[in-house]
Write an enzyme that holds these catalytic residues in place. Structure first.
Site, short mmCIF file in Angstrom:
data_model
loop_
_atom_site.label_atom_id
_atom_site.label_comp_id
_atom_site.label_asym_id
_atom_site.label_seq_id
_atom_site.Cartn_x
_atom_site.Cartn_y
_atom_site.Cartn_z
N ARG A 107 -20.33 45.75 -75.64
CA ARG A 107 -20.69 44.34 -75.54
C ARG A 107 -22.15 44.18 -75.95
O ARG A 107 -22.99 45.05 -75.72
CB ARG A 107 -20.50 43.90 -74.09
CG ARG A 107 -20.84 42.44 -73.77
CD ARG A 107 -19.85 41.51 -74.39
NE ARG A 107 -19.81 40.21 -73.70
CZ ARG A 107 -19.42 39.09 -74.26
NH1 ARG A 107 -19.03 39.08 -75.52
NH2 ARG A 107 -19.37 37.96 -73.57
N THR A 386 -12.82 35.97 -81.67
CA THR A 386 -12.41 37.25 -81.14
C THR A 386 -11.15 37.71 -81.89
O THR A 386 -10.35 36.91 -82.31
CB THR A 386 -12.08 37.10 -79.65
OG1 THR A 386 -13.19 36.51 -79.00
CG2 THR A 386 -11.75 38.41 -79.01
N THR A 404 -15.55 40.74 -81.11
CA THR A 404 -15.72 39.32 -81.39
C THR A 404 -17.14 38.99 -81.84
O THR A 404 -18.08 39.75 -81.61
CB THR A 404 -15.39 38.49 -80.14
OG1 THR A 404 -15.46 37.10 -80.44
CG2 THR A 404 -16.36 38.79 -79.01
N ASP A 428 -21.94 33.05 -73.60
CA ASP A 428 -21.06 33.48 -72.50
C ASP A 428 -21.81 33.66 -71.19
O ASP A 428 -21.18 33.88 -70.15
CB ASP A 428 -20.36 34.79 -72.87
CG ASP A 428 -19.15 34.54 -73.77
OD1 ASP A 428 -18.73 33.38 -73.90
OD2 ASP A 428 -18.63 35.52 -74.35
N SER A 457 -17.47 38.52 -70.20
CA SER A 457 -16.47 38.30 -71.24
C SER A 457 -15.10 38.15 -70.61
O SER A 457 -14.86 38.57 -69.48
CB SER A 457 -16.46 39.50 -72.21
OG SER A 457 -15.37 39.42 -73.10
N GLY A 478 -9.06 34.55 -78.03
CA GLY A 478 -8.75 33.27 -77.42
C GLY A 478 -9.72 32.81 -76.36
O GLY A 478 -9.41 31.88 -75.59
#
Length: 575
Positions: A107, A386, A404, A428, A457, A478
């Site tokens: 990430r 993503t 993503t 996010d 996430s 999504g």
């Protein structure tokens, strides 16, 4: 790889697919959709050329991780709105010989100069432009480091890192012919590209218009960047000229990323989160993904209901699923964040006993308004855009990978001179307590912006096992709907006995607490909608949910794979 093998590899990458006979009989005469069937290996991705790249690696003796690394770099070229080297994600790896599954967290991280108020305006309110389209939105990319870590620790040893980057670099040198998903998505991103000359030069026509089907996009800068990564490994991305160009572009757009931020980025290997559902073991991503915890939390609640008897997408089952989802998303907002910075009550969230207390809050006949739902107390149950792809090899090794740029094409900024599209993942974070991100998800202090933190996430790459044997590899893009998409695929396979193609094609539903609505896809009957509305649900038919890519493995090793029909250009391939 010797010259003969390298030539063969190039032939596999660029040769047209050759049809082959089904290696196994039809699964069931009652099936309404048929997956691809194979015996030796399966690759399912959101883009056909990348699927073929992965399958070629398997054919040449690579394992699932080798194929995943090659696919990851190929998608950075062929699926630019989501495939990436300028973003990040999560990878689950199952080693069949050791009966061990591990999680790689690559990430993005916030630059070291990131502060709690970084996305607030002068009035102290959340500013969506700052968190989605400015340089402040861009996290330190993790994909290159994550793919290199996976190859180094879990690759077969039959391929060098350079050999796995090479197909992506070759595709970039060819450039991209606009069509399929790219043709669908470019018009949406065009206004953002227009803000950045470095992006407009690649992804818009010289007159500023949107490229049309059949147009050629030159990706020479991206090819050169991939060549550098091939020659120097991840260091060629995180230090040196490529890193300098990334930092210069981010700072010119108002961001705070530095060369030190890039040089100090590390992918992290973590212990997966696991649970059980009707005798099947569910293994998924731990925080800073909320996906695994809440897939298991929702399944734990649903395990107490007779979903099989109620029937697929019945009003009763959709009601129970929606009410379970509301409770999970309330917990997500309260408790989830980067585990290196906050205490996440993970064991409590996935506890069966905790699920029992939540299930007791659900009325069988009446929906609860979002305003009446509060986070639970999982600590009491603590013990001492993503894209997703799934790959399984002939030995039963598996990769479930979701990565993503966040929004389609991320921030829309191409780092000048690199061809690298940069993410906008820092949206996010919870910019302010109670403020919603692009996907409508609420957050609190646990997911506040901060120096070197990884934003929360929903990505949920997931593996399912039965009696210790791999049974399912799945995941989906999504945004906030990832968790519920993965949950429904598992329910459709385990409770309703659907094959992976049927499980993915079935209409989906989603309720994330706020906005206070039950979102459904077309295909759920009007009778069912009326029953749900009578229970108090605000039912809204909206755009398609997710784009899953799933592989099932039978006890005797037969592989069945399905790519999601909700997107153009997806492909499941096996041999």
């Amino acid at each position: 790889m010797n010259c003969f093998r390298l030539a063969a590899f190039a032939l596999f990458v660029f040769a047209p697919a050759v049809a082959s006979a089904d290696p196994a009989p039809i699964i069931s005469p009652f099936a309404t959709a048929r997956p691809v069937v194979a015996m030796h290996g399966m690759v399912v991705t959101q883009e056909a050329a990348a699927s073929r790249v992965g399958l070629d690696v398997l054919r040449l003796g690579g394992n699932a991780v080798d194929a995943a690394v090659a696919v990851g770099f190929a998608l950075a070229v062929t699926l630019p709105r989501a495939g990436n080297i300028g973003g990040g994600g999560f990878m689950l790896i199952h080693r069949a010989d050791l009966d061990k599954t591990t999680a790689i967290d690559y990430r993005e991280t916030a630059p070291s100069a990131t502060t709690r108020d970084v996305f607030l305006d002068t009035n102290g309110e959340a500013d969506p432009f700052k968190s989605r389209y400015s340089g402040l939105a861009i996290g330190v990319p993790g994909t290159v480091a994550g793919l290199e870590l996976a190859w180094r620790k879990y690759g077969s040893g039959r391929f060098t890192f350079a050999e796995l980057v090479a197909p992506g670099a070759a595709l970039a040198r060819q450039g991209l012919i606009v069509g399929g998903d790219v043709a669908d998505s470019l018009p949406i991103a065009a206004p953002v590209f227009a803000r950045h000359p470095s992006s407009a030069r690649i992804y818009l026509r010289p007159d500023g218009g949107v490229p049309q089907t059949g147009d050629h996009l030159a990706l020479d800068d991206l090819a050169a960047t991939l060549d550098t990564i091939a020659a120097e490994g991840a260091a060629g991305f995180y230090t040196g000229p490529v890193a300098e160009k990334i930092v210069a572009s981010v700072q010119a757009a108002g961001g705070r990323m530095t060369m030190d931020d890039l040089a100090h980025y590390r992918a992290i290997e973590r212990e997966p989160v696991s649970g059980s559902y009707h005798g099947h073991t569910i293994v998924s991503m731990p925080p800073p993904s909320s996906g695994g915890a809440h897939v298991i939390e929702i399944l734990n609640i649903l395990e107490g209901y007779p979903l099989r008897e109620q029937g697929l997408n019945s009003a009763a089952s959709l009601h129970e699923m929606a009410e379970a989802e509301k409770l999970a998303y309330a917990d997500r907002a309260a408790w989830l964040g980067d585990p290196d910075f906050v205490k996440v009550p993970l064991a409590g969230l996935v506890s069966k006993a905790y699920a029992d207390t939540l299930r007791a809050l659900i009325s069988p006949t009446q929906a609860r308004p979002a305003a009446d739902i509060r986070p639970g107390e999982p600590q009491r149950y603590e013990s001492d855009q993503t894209t997703h792809f799934s790959i399984v090899d002939s030995d039963g090794n598996a990769v479930a990978n979701t990565y993503t740029l966040n929004l389609p094409y991320g921030s829309g900024l191409v780092a000048d001179g690199t061809g690298v599209l940069l993410n906008d993942e820092l949206d996010d974070f919870a910019a302010k307590r109670g403020s919603a991100n692009f996907y409508g998800l609420m957050g609190g202090d646990a997911n506040a912006p901060g120096s070197m933190k990884r934003p929360l996430s929903s990505m949920s790459p997931t593996l399912v096992f039965k009696d210790g044997k791999l049974e399912l590899a799945t995941g989906s893009p999504g945004g906030s709907t990832i968790i519920t998409t993965v949950t429904q695929i598992i329910v459709n396979v385990i409770d309703h006995g659907l094959n992976v193609a049927e499980a993915q094609n079935a209409p989906r539903a989603h309720d994330q607490l706020y906005p206070d609505e039950l979102r459904i896809e077309r295909g759920i009957s009007e009778d069912t909608i009326r029953l749900l509305e009578a229970m108090g649900h605000k039912v809204v038919v909206r755009e398609a949910i997710g784009s899953a890519n799933t592989i099932a493995r039978s006890p005797d090793g037969v592989l069945t794979g399905a790519s999601d029909l909700r997107q153009r250009g997806t492909l499941a391939v096996g041999f």
